[in-house]
Design a protein around this motif. Structure first.
Motif, PDB file in Angstrom:
ATOM      1  N   UNK A 197       9.146   1.194   2.345  1.00 38.26           N
ATOM      2  CA  UNK A 197       9.948   1.862   1.334  1.00 38.26           C
ATOM      3  C   UNK A 197       9.520   3.311   1.253  1.00 38.26           C
ATOM      4  N   UNK A 198      10.379   4.143   0.745  1.00 37.76           N
ATOM      5  CA  UNK A 198      10.051   5.545   0.578  1.00 37.76           C
ATOM      6  C   UNK A 198      10.874   6.170  -0.521  1.00 37.76           C
ATOM      7  N   UNK A 199      10.335   7.217  -1.102  1.00 33.51           N
ATOM      8  CA  UNK A 199      10.945   7.887  -2.239  1.00 33.51           C
ATOM      9  C   UNK A 199      10.553   9.352  -2.179  1.00 33.51           C
ATOM     10  N   UNK A 200      11.494  10.224  -2.431  1.00 32.98           N
ATOM     11  CA  UNK A 200      11.193  11.648  -2.477  1.00 32.98           C
ATOM     12  C   UNK A 200      11.874  12.251  -3.700  1.00 32.98           C
ATOM     13  N   UNK A 227       0.851  -1.189   0.000  1.00 36.20           N
ATOM     14  CA  UNK A 227       0.000   0.000   0.000  1.00 36.20           C
ATOM     15  C   UNK A 227       0.889   1.243   0.000  1.00 36.20           C
ATOM     16  N   UNK A 228       0.567   2.197  -0.870  1.00 33.19           N
ATOM     17  CA  UNK A 228       1.349   3.428  -0.971  1.00 33.19           C
ATOM     18  C   UNK A 228       0.514   4.649  -0.589  1.00 33.19           C
ATOM     19  N   UNK A 229       1.179   5.620  -0.006  1.00 34.34           N
ATOM     20  CA  UNK A 229       0.604   6.926   0.313  1.00 34.34           C
ATOM     21  C   UNK A 229       1.520   7.981  -0.307  1.00 34.34           C
ATOM     22  N   UNK A 230       0.951   9.061  -0.812  1.00 34.12           N
ATOM     23  CA  UNK A 230       1.738  10.092  -1.485  1.00 34.12           C
ATOM     24  C   UNK A 230       1.224  11.467  -1.105  1.00 34.12           C
ATOM     25  N   UNK A 244       4.853  27.037 -10.255  1.00 34.46           N
ATOM     26  CA  UNK A 244       5.372  28.393 -10.333  1.00 34.46           C
ATOM     27  C   UNK A 244       6.893  28.273 -10.206  1.00 34.46           C
ATOM     28  N   UNK A 245       7.678  28.892 -11.091  1.00 33.03           N
ATOM     29  CA  UNK A 245       9.126  28.722 -11.054  1.00 33.03           C
ATOM     30  C   UNK A 245       9.803  29.291  -9.807  1.00 33.03           C
ATOM     31  N   UNK A 246       9.065  30.009  -8.965  1.00 36.65           N
ATOM     32  CA  UNK A 246       9.649  30.528  -7.721  1.00 36.65           C
ATOM     33  C   UNK A 246       9.703  29.467  -6.628  1.00 36.65           C
ATOM     34  N   UNK A 247       9.057  28.310  -6.838  1.00 35.77           N
ATOM     35  CA  UNK A 247       8.940  27.302  -5.790  1.00 35.77           C
ATOM     36  C   UNK A 247       9.440  25.937  -6.228  1.00 35.77           C
ATOM     37  N   UNK A 248       9.714  25.108  -5.251  1.00 36.75           N
ATOM     38  CA  UNK A 248      10.093  23.712  -5.451  1.00 36.75           C
ATOM     39  C   UNK A 248       8.990  22.855  -4.845  1.00 36.75           C
ATOM     40  N   UNK A 249       8.492  21.906  -5.602  1.00 36.35           N
ATOM     41  CA  UNK A 249       7.547  20.931  -5.065  1.00 36.35           C
ATOM     42  C   UNK A 249       8.346  19.712  -4.624  1.00 36.35           C
ATOM     43  N   UNK A 250       8.080  19.249  -3.423  1.00 38.40           N
ATOM     44  CA  UNK A 250       8.714  18.027  -2.929  1.00 38.40           C
ATOM     45  C   UNK A 250       7.629  16.964  -2.831  1.00 38.40           C
ATOM     46  N   UNK A 251       7.796  15.920  -3.599  1.00 41.55           N
ATOM     47  CA  UNK A 251       6.856  14.809  -3.631  1.00 41.55           C
ATOM     48  C   UNK A 251       7.436  13.664  -2.808  1.00 41.55           C
ATOM     49  N   UNK A 252       6.656  13.183  -1.851  1.00 40.64           N
ATOM     50  CA  UNK A 252       7.090  12.064  -1.021  1.00 40.64           C
ATOM     51  C   UNK A 252       6.085  10.935  -1.177  1.00 40.64           C
ATOM     52  N   UNK A 253       6.611   9.747  -1.421  1.00 38.30           N
ATOM     53  CA  UNK A 253       5.763   8.568  -1.556  1.00 38.30           C
ATOM     54  C   UNK A 253       6.326   7.480  -0.655  1.00 38.30           C
ATOM     55  N   UNK A 254       5.465   6.934   0.197  1.00 40.63           N
ATOM     56  CA  UNK A 254       5.886   5.846   1.071  1.00 40.63           C
ATOM     57  C   UNK A 254       5.002   4.645   0.802  1.00 40.63           C
ATOM     58  N   UNK A 255       5.556   3.476   1.043  1.00 40.84           N
ATOM     59  CA  UNK A 255       4.792   2.261   0.838  1.00 40.84           C
ATOM     60  C   UNK A 255       5.148   1.224   1.878  1.00 40.84           C
ATOM     61  N   UNK A 256       4.222   0.318   2.095  1.00 44.18           N
ATOM     62  CA  UNK A 256       4.450  -0.739   3.077  1.00 44.18           C
ATOM     63  C   UNK A 256       3.633  -1.968   2.729  1.00 44.18           C
ATOM     64  N   UNK A 257       4.219  -3.093   3.050  1.00 46.95           N
ATOM     65  CA  UNK A 257       3.495  -4.360   3.017  1.00 46.95           C
ATOM     66  C   UNK A 257       3.481  -4.825   4.472  1.00 46.95           C
ATOM     67  N   UNK A 258       2.506  -4.284   5.224  1.00 47.25           N
ATOM     68  CA  UNK A 258       2.497  -4.499   6.665  1.00 47.25           C
ATOM     69  C   UNK A 258       3.803  -3.979   7.231  1.00 47.25           C
TER      70      UNK A 258
END
Length: 135
Positions: A96-99, A4-7, A77-91
């Motif tokens: 796992x995680x990724x940013x 299961x992943x959450x983002x 907007x080019x003035x900002x940085x978006x940080x995307x974080x995705x985590x996942x787990x099998x119980x």
């Protein structure tokens, strides 16, 4: 057990708020707005997905593949940085995680949670044993 992943992202400004909100709805993403960030009168957005599937990878109507990060960068907007974080787990069997940090001009910075093993080995040396947090 299922994986299961959450983002979600941090808050950032977008080029066209109405277009961005339509884009989020099209992909079934949740979004939040906040105007009390960085002592700035602009509206800031964060986006997330809690359906267990992580970020979308296909268009809902056509099933054509798409790259979520590339699509999100088009709205930034080019003035900002978006940080995307995705985590996942099998119980508790596998976590796992990724940013990724994204800029409107296409530049990105990626980081995997599992990079900790290599970094720790570099810091503590080959004489120590580091096992992975999985079973």
């Amino acid at each position: 057990m299922n994986y299961v992943m959450q983002s979600r992202t941090n808050y950032f400004r977008v080029r066209d708020p109405k277009r961005f909100e339509r884009w989020c709805r099209y992909f079934g993403l949740r979004f939040w707005k906040d105007q009390k960030i960085a002592d700035c009168p602009d509206m800031f957005y964060a986006v997330g997905n809690d359906d267990g599937e992580g970020w979308p990878s296909t268009h809902p109507e056509t099933d054509e593949e798409m790259d979520f990060e590339t699509e999100l960068m088009k709205h930034l907007d080019p003035r900002d940085i978006a940080v995307s974080i995705q985590t996942g787990a099998e119980g508790l069997r596998f976590l796992d995680g990724y940013a990724v940090a994204l800029h409107a001009d296409g530049r990105t910075v990626h980081m995997q949670l599992f990079d900790i093993y290599e970094k720790a080995q570099q810091v503590f040396g080959p004489q120590v044993t580091i096992t992975e947090a999985v079973y």
